[in-house]
Scaffold this motif. Structure first.
Motif, PDB file in Angstrom:
ATOM      1  N   THR A 233      -5.856  -0.069  12.160  1.00  0.00           N
ATOM      2  CA  THR A 233      -4.696  -0.520  12.934  1.00  0.00           C
ATOM      3  C   THR A 233      -4.651   0.093  14.337  1.00  0.00           C
ATOM      4  O   THR A 233      -4.413  -0.604  15.322  1.00  0.00           O
ATOM      5  CB  THR A 233      -3.398  -0.169  12.176  1.00  0.00           C
ATOM      6  OG1 THR A 233      -3.386  -0.928  10.974  1.00  0.00           O
ATOM      7  CG2 THR A 233      -2.160  -0.500  12.994  1.00  0.00           C
TER       8      THR A 233
ATOM      9  N   VAL B 128      -6.040  -2.726   5.997  1.00  0.00           N
ATOM     10  CA  VAL B 128      -5.563  -4.080   6.309  1.00  0.00           C
ATOM     11  C   VAL B 128      -6.493  -4.718   7.347  1.00  0.00           C
ATOM     12  O   VAL B 128      -6.813  -5.905   7.271  1.00  0.00           O
ATOM     13  CB  VAL B 128      -4.108  -4.036   6.822  1.00  0.00           C
ATOM     14  CG1 VAL B 128      -3.615  -5.448   7.151  1.00  0.00           C
ATOM     15  CG2 VAL B 128      -3.192  -3.357   5.809  1.00  0.00           C
ATOM     16  N   THR B 129      -6.939  -3.917   8.296  1.00  0.00           N
ATOM     17  CA  THR B 129      -7.876  -4.430   9.298  1.00  0.00           C
ATOM     18  C   THR B 129      -9.184  -4.822   8.620  1.00  0.00           C
ATOM     19  O   THR B 129      -9.743  -5.892   8.888  1.00  0.00           O
ATOM     20  CB  THR B 129      -8.139  -3.368  10.383  1.00  0.00           C
ATOM     21  OG1 THR B 129      -6.889  -2.780  10.764  1.00  0.00           O
ATOM     22  CG2 THR B 129      -8.780  -3.997  11.609  1.00  0.00           C
TER      23      THR B 129
ATOM     24  N   TYR C 159      -5.726  13.822   5.551  1.00  0.00           N
ATOM     25  CA  TYR C 159      -6.047  13.854   6.975  1.00  0.00           C
ATOM     26  C   TYR C 159      -6.332  15.268   7.473  1.00  0.00           C
ATOM     27  O   TYR C 159      -7.339  15.508   8.138  1.00  0.00           O
ATOM     28  CB  TYR C 159      -4.942  13.149   7.774  1.00  0.00           C
ATOM     29  CG  TYR C 159      -4.894  11.693   7.363  1.00  0.00           C
ATOM     30  CD1 TYR C 159      -5.668  10.743   8.011  1.00  0.00           C
ATOM     31  CD2 TYR C 159      -4.188  11.283   6.234  1.00  0.00           C
ATOM     32  CE1 TYR C 159      -5.715   9.425   7.584  1.00  0.00           C
ATOM     33  CE2 TYR C 159      -4.226   9.967   5.786  1.00  0.00           C
ATOM     34  CZ  TYR C 159      -4.983   9.048   6.466  1.00  0.00           C
ATOM     35  OH  TYR C 159      -5.053   7.745   6.029  1.00  0.00           O
TER      36      TYR C 159
ATOM     37  N   GLU D 126     -16.325   5.718   4.859  1.00  0.00           N
ATOM     38  CA  GLU D 126     -15.421   5.300   5.938  1.00  0.00           C
ATOM     39  C   GLU D 126     -15.301   6.393   6.987  1.00  0.00           C
ATOM     40  O   GLU D 126     -15.854   7.477   6.820  1.00  0.00           O
ATOM     41  CB  GLU D 126     -14.058   4.886   5.396  1.00  0.00           C
ATOM     42  CG  GLU D 126     -13.279   6.003   4.757  1.00  0.00           C
ATOM     43  CD  GLU D 126     -11.863   5.570   4.364  1.00  0.00           C
ATOM     44  OE1 GLU D 126     -11.226   4.804   5.106  1.00  0.00           O
ATOM     45  OE2 GLU D 126     -11.397   6.018   3.310  1.00  0.00           O
TER      46      GLU D 126
ATOM     47  N   GLY E 247     -12.662   8.580   9.885  1.00  0.00           N
ATOM     48  CA  GLY E 247     -11.431   9.359   9.776  1.00  0.00           C
ATOM     49  C   GLY E 247     -10.201   8.523   9.501  1.00  0.00           C
ATOM     50  O   GLY E 247      -9.480   8.758   8.533  1.00  0.00           O
ATOM     51  N   THR E 248      -9.940   7.554  10.336  1.00  0.00           N
ATOM     52  CA  THR E 248      -8.793   6.680  10.114  1.00  0.00           C
ATOM     53  C   THR E 248      -9.219   5.217  10.265  1.00  0.00           C
ATOM     54  O   THR E 248      -8.451   4.369  10.694  1.00  0.00           O
ATOM     55  CB  THR E 248      -7.655   6.986  11.108  1.00  0.00           C
ATOM     56  OG1 THR E 248      -8.186   6.871  12.429  1.00  0.00           O
ATOM     57  CG2 THR E 248      -7.104   8.374  10.916  1.00  0.00           C
TER      58      THR E 248
ATOM     59  N   ARG F  64       0.831  -1.209   0.000  1.00  0.00           N
ATOM     60  CA  ARG F  64       0.000   0.000   0.000  1.00  0.00           C
ATOM     61  C   ARG F  64       0.861   1.252   0.000  1.00  0.00           C
ATOM     62  O   ARG F  64       0.514   2.263  -0.624  1.00  0.00           O
ATOM     63  CB  ARG F  64      -0.948  -0.021   1.205  1.00  0.00           C
ATOM     64  CG  ARG F  64      -1.996   1.074   1.182  1.00  0.00           C
ATOM     65  CD  ARG F  64      -3.060   0.878   2.249  1.00  0.00           C
ATOM     66  NE  ARG F  64      -2.504   1.011   3.591  1.00  0.00           N
ATOM     67  CZ  ARG F  64      -3.177   0.746   4.709  1.00  0.00           C
ATOM     68  NH1 ARG F  64      -4.442   0.337   4.645  1.00  0.00           N
ATOM     69  NH2 ARG F  64      -2.610   0.891   5.887  1.00  0.00           N
TER      70      ARG F  64
ATOM     71  N   LYS G 266      -2.637   6.708   1.255  1.00  0.00           N
ATOM     72  CA  LYS G 266      -2.430   7.164   2.627  1.00  0.00           C
ATOM     73  C   LYS G 266      -1.551   8.410   2.544  1.00  0.00           C
ATOM     74  O   LYS G 266      -0.377   8.414   2.934  1.00  0.00           O
ATOM     75  CB  LYS G 266      -1.807   6.041   3.467  1.00  0.00           C
ATOM     76  CG  LYS G 266      -2.486   5.899   4.817  1.00  0.00           C
ATOM     77  CD  LYS G 266      -2.139   4.604   5.513  1.00  0.00           C
ATOM     78  CE  LYS G 266      -2.115   4.797   7.011  1.00  0.00           C
ATOM     79  NZ  LYS G 266      -3.419   5.081   7.612  1.00  0.00           N
TER      80      LYS G 266
ATOM     81  N   ARG H  32     -14.265  13.676   2.500  1.00  0.00           N
ATOM     82  CA  ARG H  32     -12.830  13.419   2.643  1.00  0.00           C
ATOM     83  C   ARG H  32     -12.151  13.114   1.313  1.00  0.00           C
ATOM     84  O   ARG H  32     -10.938  13.255   1.216  1.00  0.00           O
ATOM     85  CB  ARG H  32     -12.579  12.335   3.697  1.00  0.00           C
ATOM     86  CG  ARG H  32     -12.381  10.941   3.258  1.00  0.00           C
ATOM     87  CD  ARG H  32     -11.945   9.977   4.339  1.00  0.00           C
ATOM     88  NE  ARG H  32     -10.519   9.692   4.269  1.00  0.00           N
ATOM     89  CZ  ARG H  32      -9.936   8.974   3.298  1.00  0.00           C
ATOM     90  NH1 ARG H  32     -10.618   8.452   2.318  1.00  0.00           N
ATOM     91  NH2 ARG H  32      -8.635   8.788   3.320  1.00  0.00           N
TER      92      ARG H  32
HETATM   93  C1  LIG Z   1      -8.550   6.808   5.999  1.00  0.00           C
HETATM   94  C2  LIG Z   1      -8.279   5.493   6.624  1.00  0.00           C
HETATM   95  N1  LIG Z   1      -9.190   4.533   6.504  1.00  0.00           N
HETATM   96  C3  LIG Z   1      -8.989   3.309   7.024  1.00  0.00           C
HETATM   97  C4  LIG Z   1      -7.838   3.006   7.735  1.00  0.00           C
HETATM   98  C5  LIG Z   1      -7.640   1.619   8.279  1.00  0.00           C
HETATM   99  O1  LIG Z   1      -6.585   0.978   7.610  1.00  0.00           O
HETATM  100  P1  LIG Z   1      -5.708  -0.135   8.341  1.00  0.00           P
HETATM  101  O2  LIG Z   1      -6.669  -1.168   8.805  1.00  0.00           O
HETATM  102  O3  LIG Z   1      -4.788  -0.646   7.284  1.00  0.00           O
HETATM  103  O4  LIG Z   1      -4.996   0.514   9.468  1.00  0.00           O
HETATM  104  C6  LIG Z   1      -6.858   3.982   7.881  1.00  0.00           C
HETATM  105  C7  LIG Z   1      -5.581   3.717   8.573  1.00  0.00           C
HETATM  106  O5  LIG Z   1      -5.407   3.597   9.712  1.00  0.00           O
HETATM  107  C8  LIG Z   1      -7.087   5.259   7.339  1.00  0.00           C
HETATM  108  O6  LIG Z   1      -6.186   6.234   7.492  1.00  0.00           O
END
Ligand SMILES: Cc1ncc(COP(=O)(O)O)c(C=O)c1O
Ligand SMILES: Cc1ncc(COP(=O)(O)O)c(C=O)c1O
Lengths: 355, 355
Positions: B303, B260-261, B202, B233, B235-236, B98, B197, B187
């Motif tokens: 994550t 990934v999660t 952000y 989705e 924020g993170t 990624r 990413k 976003r």
């Molecule tokens: C915008 C966004 N969506 C989803 C995720 C989840 O991704 P991951 O499970 O790879 O951490 C993240 C990262 O943490 C993210 O920044």
């Protein structure tokens, strides 16, 4: 808030100057910087005393928010020297206002007027030898703010740095500018940050622009991301389209930067009795106009290039060449604008501000 | 290209360690960093030798592209220590892949596998005392790349810096998480950089999130920017919705990060015979399900927080409280996932990689 007690700038002069090593005839845009820079830090909820000091690299934390979450904004302005060696800014109030609008959208603190305006003036004054006379010469001014606070958590920084750096400039674009109309990629979202002069907007365009470059085009004209049917703006320019004798430019919106050059072009067009309409031009309309010969001109408008005539555009793999006009609107407006900026014509608008 | 000749990492050890001053029981996320960092510079079209050295601020040019045009990407990963003191990564290949996808979208050079993977391993090995045992403890890993090249012209940098910094972590979110469904702000754009990413994604969320915070909500669930009808989705985090006994999550797209999660949740759900459907859930559908009682759960997956149950959502000023379930899907999945990550359950998927 101490912002209204900020009434002094500390000046630490450089003991030497690089100016003699600069070839002012052969400048590439944005690569040479003057001897000093302005730095003003924001900590504990307030702005500290601004300092003008020798231009030099500075220390950053590895976890600084600007590196991880892109909290960064900037402005682009120019200073011009007239025949009497007076130095002039062009509508600096507009840049100051837009800077703080960008700050708000990026959850950054507003910069006090004293720091921005007086900072610019004192810094330019110190560097006045770097402002070259003569049409086409200018000193490019780059106020910017970055999030310097540490921490790899996606939340606004608690610390910021406002800076001004200066770069002597000649005209930005050279040669023909051919553009591609965006069919897939976009620069801004509805409800996004397209109207802010935020750092992240620009790197987002690099890859699509690289693909365009590889096909022989210098720029992309962005369309609305939802339908790709409305013509919006170029990489660092607003765009104007002349169909028959009417000039069109898209209204500003959340997706479009409210350009200082754009609004000045509109005012000049109105004053000089050119037909000007602020409305979205559709891609289909443009293609149709190109085909039936009513499309006369396309040009970009922005501080760096002032007015940048576009010689042709590509859409869905088809290329449309624009006519080469003797008395183009672009030429008229560019001359009018640069004459005002360089104090070669009367500034009936009151746009120029003496340093 | 010298990337395949990169087979060595220089290590400069810190003479002291901060570890004894760290209160591992009371960590806030992303604020404490270990004693060393990895640095690898890209210049003249090639990657230089990576160096692990004491964690410290470093010098940046005032005109560095990252400050002005936002060329910056990152990854977020975790390392876990098992009861035998072995340290494990979770699907690092996914983050590496990624990262380089993000690099391509941001017109940045890809990072060689050796620098990313071997860099992570050697750095973590040096800092193994910073990885605490016990469920909920981890070492958060932050690989990132910034554009270090100078020049205030909107074009890709010629110089980059890849770095890895490490931060000991406990769980990310605490307390109730209430969310607002985005009606106006967004976003990501179609054809934009939402799937990368990239730093700029952000900071774009900070202002809308601040407005949400002021209303008493911790997060926003983003919708598609064109119609604001599709749930995308957080924020993170990616988001999952359970309606009756089916779990839904949006398909990845240009607007959505391929978490990934998220993909691990989908695989666990499938293995454990939970109904899972990858399709967009409409806002109207969610509101309807909340009203008729078929909406059982919403949770975020990422994550930092692993699984973050959401206790309620607001849409058009109306608040919908979610039921408090005894045996939630969220709990089952969180336990399953953290047990795999912490080597407390058999890793039938082959996701964990020993350092
Ligand atoms: C915008 C966004 N969506 C989803 C995720 C989840 O991704 P991951 O499970 O790879 O951490 C993240 C990262 O943490 C993210 O920044
Ligand atoms: C995206 C974008 N549009 C338009 C412009 C033109 O604005 P201005 O005329 O204020 O320079 C700029 C800035 O140069 C820009 O970055």
């Amino acid at each position: 808030m101490t912002s209204n007690t900020l009434n002094e700038i500390e000046i630490i002069k450089s003991s030497t100057s690089k100016i003699d090593s600069v070839d002012f005839q052969n400048l590439t845009f944005g690569n040479v910087f003057t001897d000093h820079m302005l730095v003003c830090d924001y900590k504990n909820g307030q702005w500290e005393k601004p300092v003008i000091k020798p231009y030099a690299p500075f220390l950053m934390e590895p976890s600084a928010k600007v590196f991880h979450y892109g909290q960064a904004i900037f402005e682009g302005m120019k200073a011009y020297k007239d025949k009497n060696d007076d130095i002039w800014l062009f509508r600096p109030d507009q840049n100051f206002e837009r800077f703080n609008k960008s700050a708000t959208r990026m959850a950054m603190p507003e910069v006090p007027e004293f720091v921005f305006m007086e900072g610019l003036k004192q810094l330019i004054n110190l560097e006045k030898d770097w402002v070259q006379k003569g049409l086409g010469n200018s000193l490019y001014l780059r106020p910017f703010m970055i999030a310097t606070g540490p921490g790899v958590i996606a939340a606004p920084s608690q610390q910021y740095r406002f800076m001004i750096i200066l770069s002597p400039a000649k005209s930005y674009y050279s040669g023909e500018v051919k553009v591609i109309i965006a069919e897939h990629f976009s620069r801004a979202a509805n409800g996004g940050i397209g109207a802010a002069k935020a750092a992240g907007n620009y790197s987002a365009q690099f890859y699509p622009t690289k693909l365009a470059n590889e096909k022989g085009f210098q720029q992309i004209i962005w369309t609305d991301d939802a339908t790709h049917t409305k013509l919006e703006e170029a990489g660092t320019m607003n765009v104007f389209f002349r169909i028959n004798d009417t000039l069109y430019t898209a209204p500003t919106s959340e997706r479009i930067l409210d350009g200082v050059t754009r609004k000045s072009v509109i005012d000049i067009a109105k004053r000089d009795n050119l037909n000007i309409e602020v409305r979205s031009v559709l891609v289909d309309e443009l293609v149709e106009a190109a085909k039936n010969g009513s499309l006369k001109e396309i040009f970009g408008a922005g501080t760096a290039a002032v007015i940048s005539p576009i010689s042709g555009f590509s859409y869905k793999e088809e290329y449309f060449e624009l006519p080469k006009l003797e008395n183009s609107f672009a030429m008229h407006i560019k001359q009018t604008l640069t004459n005002i900026q360089n104090k070669l014509a009367e500034d009936t608008f009151g746009w120029t501000v003496k340093i």
